[in-house]
Write a protein that holds these residues in place. Structure first.
Motif, PDB file in Angstrom:
ATOM      1  N   THR A  28       0.827  -1.209   0.000  1.00 12.97           N
ATOM      2  CA  THR A  28       0.000   0.000   0.000  1.00 12.97           C
ATOM      3  C   THR A  28       0.858   1.255   0.000  1.00 12.97           C
ATOM      4  O   THR A  28       1.561   1.568   0.944  1.00 12.97           O
ATOM      5  N   PHE A  29       0.769   2.002  -1.070  1.00 14.97           N
ATOM      6  CA  PHE A  29       1.584   3.196  -1.253  1.00 14.97           C
ATOM      7  C   PHE A  29       1.280   4.269  -0.239  1.00 14.97           C
ATOM      8  O   PHE A  29       2.150   4.947   0.265  1.00 14.97           O
ATOM      9  N   GLY A  30       0.012   4.412   0.088  1.00 12.96           N
ATOM     10  CA  GLY A  30      -0.401   5.534   0.906  1.00 12.96           C
ATOM     11  C   GLY A  30       0.095   5.501   2.329  1.00 12.96           C
ATOM     12  O   GLY A  30      -0.002   6.502   3.028  1.00 12.96           O
ATOM     13  N   ILE A  31       0.645   4.406   2.787  1.00 13.14           N
ATOM     14  CA  ILE A  31       1.102   4.339   4.168  1.00 13.14           C
ATOM     15  C   ILE A  31       2.578   4.664   4.288  1.00 13.14           C
ATOM     16  O   ILE A  31       3.135   4.630   5.369  1.00 13.14           O
ATOM     17  N   TYR A  32       3.221   5.013   3.207  1.00 15.05           N
ATOM     18  CA  TYR A  32       4.637   5.306   3.247  1.00 15.05           C
ATOM     19  C   TYR A  32       4.921   6.797   3.108  1.00 15.05           C
ATOM     20  O   TYR A  32       4.296   7.486   2.292  1.00 15.05           O
ATOM     21  N   PHE A  68      11.860  24.096  -5.420  1.00  8.82           N
ATOM     22  CA  PHE A  68      11.328  22.751  -5.644  1.00  8.82           C
ATOM     23  C   PHE A  68      10.087  22.543  -4.774  1.00  8.82           C
ATOM     24  O   PHE A  68       9.990  23.069  -3.658  1.00  8.82           O
ATOM     25  N   THR A  69       9.157  21.739  -5.297  1.00 10.96           N
ATOM     26  CA  THR A  69       7.952  21.395  -4.553  1.00 10.96           C
ATOM     27  C   THR A  69       7.693  19.903  -4.667  1.00 10.96           C
ATOM     28  O   THR A  69       7.623  19.368  -5.777  1.00 10.96           O
ATOM     29  N   ILE A  70       7.546  19.242  -3.518  1.00  8.84           N
ATOM     30  CA  ILE A  70       7.215  17.816  -3.509  1.00  8.84           C
ATOM     31  C   ILE A  70       5.718  17.674  -3.256  1.00  8.84           C
ATOM     32  O   ILE A  70       5.123  18.432  -2.478  1.00  8.84           O
ATOM     33  N   SER A  71       5.110  16.709  -3.930  1.00 12.68           N
ATOM     34  CA  SER A  71       3.691  16.436  -3.741  1.00 12.68           C
ATOM     35  C   SER A  71       3.445  14.965  -4.026  1.00 12.68           C
ATOM     36  O   SER A  71       4.327  14.262  -4.526  1.00 12.68           O
ATOM     37  N   ARG A  72       2.239  14.496  -3.695  1.00 17.66           N
ATOM     38  CA  ARG A  72       1.933  13.089  -3.940  1.00 17.66           C
ATOM     39  C   ARG A  72       0.459  12.944  -4.281  1.00 17.66           C
ATOM     40  O   ARG A  72      -0.382  13.751  -3.854  1.00 17.66           O
ATOM     41  N   ASP A  73       0.176  11.884  -5.028  1.00 19.67           N
ATOM     42  CA  ASP A  73      -1.190  11.515  -5.367  1.00 19.67           C
ATOM     43  C   ASP A  73      -1.332  10.047  -4.996  1.00 19.67           C
ATOM     44  O   ASP A  73      -0.902   9.171  -5.749  1.00 19.67           O
ATOM     45  N   ASN A  74      -1.903   9.787  -3.839  1.00 20.58           N
ATOM     46  CA  ASN A  74      -1.994   8.410  -3.365  1.00 20.58           C
ATOM     47  C   ASN A  74      -2.916   7.565  -4.246  1.00 20.58           C
ATOM     48  O   ASN A  74      -2.737   6.357  -4.348  1.00 20.58           O
ATOM     49  N   ALA A  75      -3.878   8.190  -4.899  1.00 22.85           N
ATOM     50  CA  ALA A  75      -4.763   7.444  -5.805  1.00 22.85           C
ATOM     51  C   ALA A  75      -3.993   6.907  -7.008  1.00 22.85           C
ATOM     52  O   ALA A  75      -4.357   5.885  -7.580  1.00 22.85           O
ATOM     53  N   LYS A  76      -2.930   7.624  -7.395  1.00 22.48           N
ATOM     54  CA  LYS A  76      -2.106   7.209  -8.532  1.00 22.48           C
ATOM     55  C   LYS A  76      -0.804   6.545  -8.100  1.00 22.48           C
ATOM     56  O   LYS A  76       0.039   6.211  -8.931  1.00 22.48           O
ATOM     57  N   ASN A  77      -0.626   6.386  -6.797  1.00 26.23           N
ATOM     58  CA  ASN A  77       0.604   5.782  -6.269  1.00 26.23           C
ATOM     59  C   ASN A  77       1.848   6.486  -6.792  1.00 26.23           C
ATOM     60  O   ASN A  77       2.829   5.832  -7.169  1.00 26.23           O
ATOM     61  N   THR A  78       1.813   7.794  -6.827  1.00 27.37           N
ATOM     62  CA  THR A  78       2.889   8.565  -7.437  1.00 27.37           C
ATOM     63  C   THR A  78       3.264   9.766  -6.563  1.00 27.37           C
ATOM     64  O   THR A  78       2.390  10.421  -5.997  1.00 27.37           O
ATOM     65  N   VAL A  79       4.563  10.023  -6.473  1.00 30.42           N
ATOM     66  CA  VAL A  79       5.062  11.226  -5.832  1.00 30.42           C
ATOM     67  C   VAL A  79       5.787  12.054  -6.896  1.00 30.42           C
ATOM     68  O   VAL A  79       6.366  11.501  -7.828  1.00 30.42           O
ATOM     69  N   TYR A  80       5.699  13.358  -6.763  1.00 28.03           N
ATOM     70  CA  TYR A  80       6.248  14.268  -7.758  1.00 28.03           C
ATOM     71  C   TYR A  80       7.263  15.214  -7.138  1.00 28.03           C
ATOM     72  O   TYR A  80       7.226  15.497  -5.944  1.00 28.03           O
TER      73      TYR A  80
END
Length: 123
Positions: A28-32, A68-80
Motif C-alpha cells: 500500500t503506497f499511501g502508508i509510506y 522545488f515542490t514535492i507532492s503526492r497523489d496516493n490514488a495514482k501511487n505517485t510522488v512528484y
C-alpha cells in the motif's frame, strides 16, 4: 515490498523547469512517507525533499527551498518533484525513496529506493 520507478529527468537550460515522477507498486503506497535524494559522481547522496504519507508534513533541503515542490497523489501511487529555476549545480541523478516514517526518509535510511533519473542543467 515496494518498487519505485522514477521518470521525468532530462536536459534543461538554467532557469528552466522539470517535473519528476516516482511511481510506486507493491504494498500500500499511501502508508509510506516518500522522499527525493540526488547524487553526483564521487559525492554522497544528498537529501532534497520529503513528504509524509498524508502530505501534511513536508521538508526540503535549504538549497532547494522556494524552487522545488514535492507532492503526492496516493490514488495514482505517485510522488512528484516540481523543480523550477534550475541551476547547473542541480545536475545529478535523482532518486526516489520510501519508508514508514518521514524522519527515516530524511536521514537517508529508507528501506526502498528507485534506480534514479538523470537531470542535467546546462549554463
Amino acid at each position: 515490498q515496494v518498487q519505485l520507478v522514477e521518470s521525468g529527468g532530462g536536459l534543461v537550460q538554467a532557469g528552466g523547469s522539470l517535473r519528476l515522477s516516482c511511481a510506486a507498486s507493491g504494498r500500500t503506497f499511501g502508508i509510506y512517507a516518500m522522499g527525493w535524494f540526488r547524487q553526483t559522481s564521487g559525492k554522497e547522496r544528498e537529501f532534497v525533499a520529503a513528504i509524509s504519507w498524508s502530505g501534511g508534513s513536508l521538508d526540503y533541503a535549504d538549497s532547494v527551498k522556494g524552487r522545488f515542490t514535492i507532492s503526492r497523489d496516493n490514488a495514482k501511487n505517485t510522488v512528484y518533484l516540481q523543480m523550477n529555476s534550475l541551476k547547473p549545480e542541480d545536475t545529478a541523478v535523482y532518486l526516489c525513496a520510501a519508508d514508514w516514517a518521514i524522519a527515516t526518509v530524511i536521514k537517508g535510511e529508507s528501506a526502498y529506493w528507485g534506480q534514479g533519473t538523470q537531470v542535467t542543467v546546462s549554463s
